[in-house]
Design a protein around this motif. Structure first.
Motif, PDB file in Angstrom:
ATOM      1  N   PRO A  67       0.802  -1.222   0.000  1.00 59.52           N
ATOM      2  CA  PRO A  67       0.000   0.000   0.000  1.00 59.52           C
ATOM      3  C   PRO A  67       0.836   1.273   0.000  1.00 59.52           C
ATOM      4  CG  PRO A  67      -0.923  -1.589   1.524  1.00 59.52           C
ATOM      5  CD  PRO A  67       0.392  -2.148   1.070  1.00 59.52           C
ATOM      6  N   ASP A  68       1.999   1.258   0.655  1.00 57.12           N
ATOM      7  CA  ASP A  68       2.850   2.443   0.686  1.00 57.12           C
ATOM      8  C   ASP A  68       3.316   2.811  -0.719  1.00 57.12           C
ATOM      9  OD1 ASP A  68       3.911   4.480   2.164  1.00 57.12           O
ATOM     10  OD2 ASP A  68       5.771   3.446   2.642  1.00 57.12           O
ATOM     11  N   VAL A  69       3.689   1.787  -1.505  1.00 59.13           N
ATOM     12  CA  VAL A  69       4.154   2.034  -2.868  1.00 59.13           C
ATOM     13  C   VAL A  69       3.010   2.497  -3.758  1.00 59.13           C
ATOM     14  CG1 VAL A  69       5.054   0.897  -4.937  1.00 59.13           C
ATOM     15  CG2 VAL A  69       6.135   0.502  -2.715  1.00 59.13           C
ATOM     16  N   THR A  70       1.841   1.861  -3.655  1.00 56.30           N
ATOM     17  CA  THR A  70       0.726   2.278  -4.496  1.00 56.30           C
ATOM     18  C   THR A  70       0.213   3.658  -4.116  1.00 56.30           C
ATOM     19  OG1 THR A  70      -0.760   1.018  -3.058  1.00 56.30           O
ATOM     20  CG2 THR A  70      -0.049  -0.044  -5.084  1.00 56.30           C
ATOM     21  N   ALA A  71       0.334   4.035  -2.843  1.00 55.14           N
ATOM     22  CA  ALA A  71      -0.079   5.381  -2.440  1.00 55.14           C
ATOM     23  C   ALA A  71       0.792   6.433  -3.106  1.00 55.14           C
ATOM     24  CB  ALA A  71       0.001   5.521  -0.919  1.00 55.14           C
ATOM     25  N   LYS A  72       2.074   6.113  -3.324  1.00 58.29           N
ATOM     26  CA  LYS A  72       2.995   7.078  -3.944  1.00 58.29           C
ATOM     27  C   LYS A  72       2.943   7.030  -5.466  1.00 58.29           C
ATOM     28  CE  LYS A  72       6.608   7.398  -0.353  1.00 58.29           C
ATOM     29  NZ  LYS A  72       6.103   6.468   0.674  1.00 58.29           N
ATOM     30  N   TYR A  73       2.873   5.811  -6.027  1.00 58.28           N
ATOM     31  CA  TYR A  73       3.071   5.653  -7.470  1.00 58.28           C
ATOM     32  C   TYR A  73       1.891   4.997  -8.190  1.00 58.28           C
ATOM     33  CZ  TYR A  73       7.880   6.321  -5.855  1.00 58.28           C
ATOM     34  OH  TYR A  73       9.020   6.796  -5.255  1.00 58.28           O
ATOM     35  N   GLY A  74       0.758   4.810  -7.519  1.00 61.04           N
ATOM     36  CA  GLY A  74      -0.311   4.051  -8.133  1.00 61.04           C
ATOM     37  C   GLY A  74       0.122   2.601  -8.287  1.00 61.04           C
ATOM     38  N   GLY A  75      -0.381   1.952  -9.312  1.00 66.17           N
ATOM     39  CA  GLY A  75      -0.019   0.550  -9.520  1.00 66.17           C
ATOM     40  C   GLY A  75       1.169   0.352 -10.436  1.00 66.17           C
ATOM     41  N   SER A  76       1.853   1.436 -10.810  1.00 68.41           N
ATOM     42  CA  SER A  76       2.893   1.350 -11.835  1.00 68.41           C
ATOM     43  C   SER A  76       4.055   0.443 -11.460  1.00 68.41           C
ATOM     44  CB  SER A  76       3.432   2.752 -12.147  1.00 68.41           C
ATOM     45  OG  SER A  76       2.415   3.603 -12.611  1.00 68.41           O
ATOM     46  N   LEU A  77       4.387   0.348 -10.191  1.00 70.63           N
ATOM     47  CA  LEU A  77       5.574  -0.400  -9.786  1.00 70.63           C
ATOM     48  C   LEU A  77       5.253  -1.786  -9.246  1.00 70.63           C
ATOM     49  CD1 LEU A  77       7.657   2.433  -8.085  1.00 70.63           C
ATOM     50  CD2 LEU A  77       7.560   1.751 -10.481  1.00 70.63           C
ATOM     51  N   THR A 207     -16.554  -4.860  -3.287  1.00 68.82           N
ATOM     52  CA  THR A 207     -17.719  -4.078  -2.877  1.00 68.82           C
ATOM     53  C   THR A 207     -17.508  -2.577  -2.981  1.00 68.82           C
ATOM     54  OG1 THR A 207     -18.192  -5.846  -1.287  1.00 68.82           O
ATOM     55  CG2 THR A 207     -19.431  -3.801  -1.047  1.00 68.82           C
ATOM     56  N   PHE A 208     -16.308  -2.101  -2.670  1.00 71.16           N
ATOM     57  CA  PHE A 208     -16.130  -0.658  -2.509  1.00 71.16           C
ATOM     58  C   PHE A 208     -15.032  -0.038  -3.371  1.00 71.16           C
ATOM     59  CE2 PHE A 208     -17.854  -2.214   1.565  1.00 71.16           C
ATOM     60  CZ  PHE A 208     -19.004  -1.436   1.637  1.00 71.16           C
ATOM     61  N   VAL A 209     -14.229  -0.836  -4.050  1.00 70.50           N
ATOM     62  CA  VAL A 209     -13.129  -0.278  -4.841  1.00 70.50           C
ATOM     63  C   VAL A 209     -13.565  -0.166  -6.296  1.00 70.50           C
ATOM     64  CG1 VAL A 209     -10.757  -0.640  -5.636  1.00 70.50           C
ATOM     65  CG2 VAL A 209     -11.377  -1.167  -3.273  1.00 70.50           C
ATOM     66  N   SER A 210     -13.207   0.950  -6.930  1.00 66.36           N
ATOM     67  CA  SER A 210     -13.620   1.211  -8.315  1.00 66.36           C
ATOM     68  C   SER A 210     -12.873   0.302  -9.291  1.00 66.36           C
ATOM     69  CB  SER A 210     -13.333   2.670  -8.668  1.00 66.36           C
ATOM     70  OG  SER A 210     -11.933   2.920  -8.621  1.00 66.36           O
ATOM     71  N   ARG A 211     -13.421   0.218 -10.498  1.00 67.13           N
ATOM     72  CA  ARG A 211     -12.786  -0.589 -11.533  1.00 67.13           C
ATOM     73  C   ARG A 211     -11.406  -0.042 -11.869  1.00 67.13           C
ATOM     74  NH1 ARG A 211     -15.960  -1.582 -17.089  1.00 67.13           N
ATOM     75  NH2 ARG A 211     -17.320  -2.652 -15.575  1.00 67.13           N
ATOM     76  N   SER A 212     -11.257   1.270 -11.863  1.00 64.87           N
ATOM     77  CA  SER A 212      -9.952   1.860 -12.181  1.00 64.87           C
ATOM     78  C   SER A 212      -8.899   1.469 -11.147  1.00 64.87           C
ATOM     79  CB  SER A 212     -10.065   3.390 -12.252  1.00 64.87           C
ATOM     80  OG  SER A 212     -10.472   3.920 -10.998  1.00 64.87           O
ATOM     81  N   GLY A 213      -9.324   1.317  -9.886  1.00 61.95           N
ATOM     82  CA  GLY A 213      -8.390   0.871  -8.852  1.00 61.95           C
ATOM     83  C   GLY A 213      -7.889  -0.534  -9.126  1.00 61.95           C
ATOM     84  N   TRP A 214      -8.808  -1.425  -9.499  1.00 63.24           N
ATOM     85  CA  TRP A 214      -8.417  -2.797  -9.841  1.00 63.24           C
ATOM     86  C   TRP A 214      -7.475  -2.807 -11.041  1.00 63.24           C
ATOM     87  CZ3 TRP A 214      -9.570  -7.591  -7.708  1.00 63.24           C
ATOM     88  CH2 TRP A 214     -10.466  -7.600  -6.631  1.00 63.24           C
ATOM     89  N   GLN A 215      -7.811  -2.026 -12.049  1.00 58.08           N
ATOM     90  CA  GLN A 215      -6.970  -1.993 -13.241  1.00 58.08           C
ATOM     91  C   GLN A 215      -5.579  -1.458 -12.926  1.00 58.08           C
ATOM     92  OE1 GLN A 215      -9.431   0.382 -15.825  1.00 58.08           O
ATOM     93  NE2 GLN A 215     -10.496  -1.411 -16.678  1.00 58.08           N
ATOM     94  N   SER A 216      -5.513  -0.429 -12.073  1.00 59.27           N
ATOM     95  CA  SER A 216      -4.224   0.167 -11.736  1.00 59.27           C
ATOM     96  C   SER A 216      -3.334  -0.829 -11.000  1.00 59.27           C
ATOM     97  CB  SER A 216      -4.437   1.419 -10.875  1.00 59.27           C
ATOM     98  OG  SER A 216      -3.200   1.960 -10.459  1.00 59.27           O
ATOM     99  N   VAL A 217      -3.898  -1.513  -9.999  1.00 57.57           N
ATOM    100  CA  VAL A 217      -3.087  -2.407  -9.183  1.00 57.57           C
ATOM    101  C   VAL A 217      -2.724  -3.674  -9.937  1.00 57.57           C
ATOM    102  CG1 VAL A 217      -3.084  -3.867  -7.131  1.00 57.57           C
ATOM    103  CG2 VAL A 217      -3.922  -1.515  -6.985  1.00 57.57           C
ATOM    104  N   PHE A 218      -3.716  -4.391 -10.456  1.00 58.11           N
ATOM    105  CA  PHE A 218      -3.427  -5.687 -11.063  1.00 58.11           C
ATOM    106  C   PHE A 218      -2.851  -5.536 -12.465  1.00 58.11           C
ATOM    107  CE2 PHE A 218      -5.969  -6.942  -7.494  1.00 58.11           C
ATOM    108  CZ  PHE A 218      -5.396  -8.143  -7.108  1.00 58.11           C
ATOM    109  N   GLY A 219      -3.164  -4.428 -13.148  1.00 54.34           N
ATOM    110  CA  GLY A 219      -2.476  -4.146 -14.406  1.00 54.34           C
ATOM    111  C   GLY A 219      -1.009  -3.820 -14.168  1.00 54.34           C
TER     112      GLY A 219
END
Length: 539
Positions: A67-77, A207-219
């Protein structure tokens, strides 16, 4: 003829370490059991060391650092986690290979090499230094203090946090006192932990996370080459190394400002440090392969009939034993590729969803406060107006899940340290081999465990005086562990290619995977040294 020829590896050990008068006695002979076939009738066969490793490793790294990395850089890393997990799986497989063959953990194998046990005990002591820092109980204490105070603790609450941290450290050792085998209790607790933690994160994500959040992290798991870069305005951005080379012919201006966090992120993705090497110990204690012929470490309660041989046992190479070997190897492959690898990806990705969706709603977000990112995300849930009456319920579940992350993992660290040194001394110390019988291994285990807890108590009292200790300790531990993981990768390759019979040795792709693991973590260690350690001496 194959049935009549001696095992070449046993012969080599008998001619070196045993004859020198200072090494470990040679392996004895045993019979490789025939495994039950894996399938629908034996799904329980998949509940083994892999899920224990998942439970241990969804801990200090995946929970705060993903979570610390995604908070700074999104799912890019997140692709860094992909490389980490896919290289570590070869490390685990080779630890399992050695244990299947002789029932010994790999650190006992190291001691079978020149210059002998005392040298390798010293190397292990150096690689184990980070185990002397109690990082996870302090993170759990912060969560408990949050519940007690109904708010995140501040530096003024240091006494409460320190008291809770020491209490947690004392309580986490209690479960390993029962279960017959110490392993049995670990498997029960870690299975429950995996179900609770990943179940809650999945529920929250669906239930509560947007589709863009899923795409950012797992993409992000597939965005290979994305790196943090220095922008002209002094801030950080993201660029892709391969795109930059293709379009400009040069590397982007890679930023190493957060290399400690990124190194820790890679170190904890999957496992990290010496924790992966415990896979061989768990294979033995589970009773897979020749582990059933060697024994296990008994618990204080209910383990009176359980014994542990001082040295391993190997089987004769013939057509029947090779058939049984292939059956046991399927257990290892299924355990790793069907349980551990998916569990690690879920363990990295699902907590990151929570951070990327809710952390920005917390008043603490972006203020460089030394709280672990999941605590900020939990606070963000509490301040998300759209959740309505769900907000305090989800906040409470989030904090409880955090406790389920940190406390069992701290328990596993205590067990890992005591387990590793029990096995090392049980086989490597001539005095212990000559004076203690097979049913007395738990006396060594619990003696080391008590000394370890006392030590970590003393260290915690000193280090917890600093309000940012929990996060700093986790980061330091992970980066030092990268060097341990790199070093032992090459050592495991060496013992498996030297001590195992040729039909059982790793194939070229397994060797390549293990070398890749060693090189990846060597590179991370070097970057951390260059960016964080060398400037301290230059300054």
């Amino acid at each position: 003829m194959a049935n009549q020829s001696p095992n070449p590896i046993s012969a080599s050990v008998e001619g070196t370490a045993a004859d020198s008068g200072s090494g470990i006695p040679p392996w004895t002979r045993g019979e490789l059991p025939v495994p039950r076939p894996l399938g629908l009738r034996n799904l329980a066969g998949l509940i083994g060391p892999g899920i224990v490793m998942c439970g241990i490793q969804i801990g200090g790294g995946e929970w705060p650092l993903g979570p610390d990395v995604t908070a700074k850089y999104g799912g890019s890393l997140m692709w860094i986690a992909t490389v980490a997990i896919l290289t570590q799986v070869f490390y685990n497989l080779e630890c399992g290979r050695y244990a299947l063959y002789c029932g010994e953990p790999v650190f006992t194998g190291f001691m079978r090499l020149a210059p002998g046990p005392l040298f390798w005990m010293s190397v292990t002591a150096l690689l184990s230094l980070t185990f002397l820092i109690p990082g996870l109980s302090t993170n759990a204490a912060v969560l408990l203090a949050t519940v007690w105070l109904d708010r995140p603790p501040t530096p003024d609450d240091a006494t409460l946090v320190n008291t809770l941290a020491l209490t947690c450290l004392a309580l986490v050792v209690l479960p390993v006192l029962a279960g017959g085998k110490v392993y049995n209790m670990l498997q029960l607790i870690m299975t429950a932990k995996v179900v609770v933690v990943l179940g809650f994160c999945f529920f929250l994500g669906v239930t509560f996370v947007s589709r863009s959040g899923w795409q950012s992290v797992f993409g992000g798991f597939l965005r290979f080459g994305d790196v943090p870069v220095n922008l002209s305005n002094g801030s950080e951005g993201i660029a892709n190394v391969f795109s930059s080379l293709w379009t400009t012919g040069a590397l982007p201006a890679i930023s190493l400002a957060n290399i400690a966090t990124l190194g820790a992120f890679a170190g904890y993705a999957g496992g990290g440090g010496l924790s992966n090497s415990a896979y061989g110990n768990f294979v033995r204690d589970k009773g897979w392969g020749m582990g059933s012929q060697v024994g296990a470490i008994a618990s204080a309660v209910g383990g009176h009939e359980i014994t542990l041989s001082h040295t391993g046992k190997v089987f004769e190479i013939n057509e029947q034993s090779l058939k049984s070997w292939r059956g046991w190897w399927k257990y290892i492959l299924a355990d790793q590729w069907l349980v551990w690898v998916p569990g690690c990806f879920m363990g990295m990705g699902l907590p990151a969803l929570m951070s990327i969706e809710f952390a920005k709603n917390s008043p603490m977000y972006g203020k460089n406060l030394e709280y672990s990112q999941p605590l900020i995300a939990a606070d963000g849930i509490l301040h998300t107006a759209s959740l309505g009456s769900w907000a305090p319920i989800l906040w409470g579940l989030c904090v409880f899940t955090g406790l389920m992350v940190f406390l069992p993992s701290q328990m596993a660290i205590v067990d890992d340290f005591a387990r590793r040194w029990t096995d090392i001394l049980w086989s490597g110390s001539r005095r212990i081999r000559n004076s203690m019988q097979d049913h007395q291994a738990r006396q060594v285990y619990y003696g080391i465990l008590v000394l370890y807890v006392i030590w970590t108590f003393l260290v915690a009292i000193v280090m917890l005086a600093e309000p940012d200790a929990p996060k700093v300790m986790v980061t330091i531990i992970a980066n030092v562990n990268n060097l341990a993981l790199a070093t032992t990768s090459f050592l495991i390759l060496w013992i498996n290619c030297r001590l195992l019979p040729r039909p059982l040795r790793p194939r070229w792709y397994s060797c390549a995977g293990l070398v890749s693991c060693g090189l990846f973590y060597t590179a991370l260690s070097w970057l951390y040294f260059q960016a964080k350690i060398l400037p301290m001496f230059r300054g």
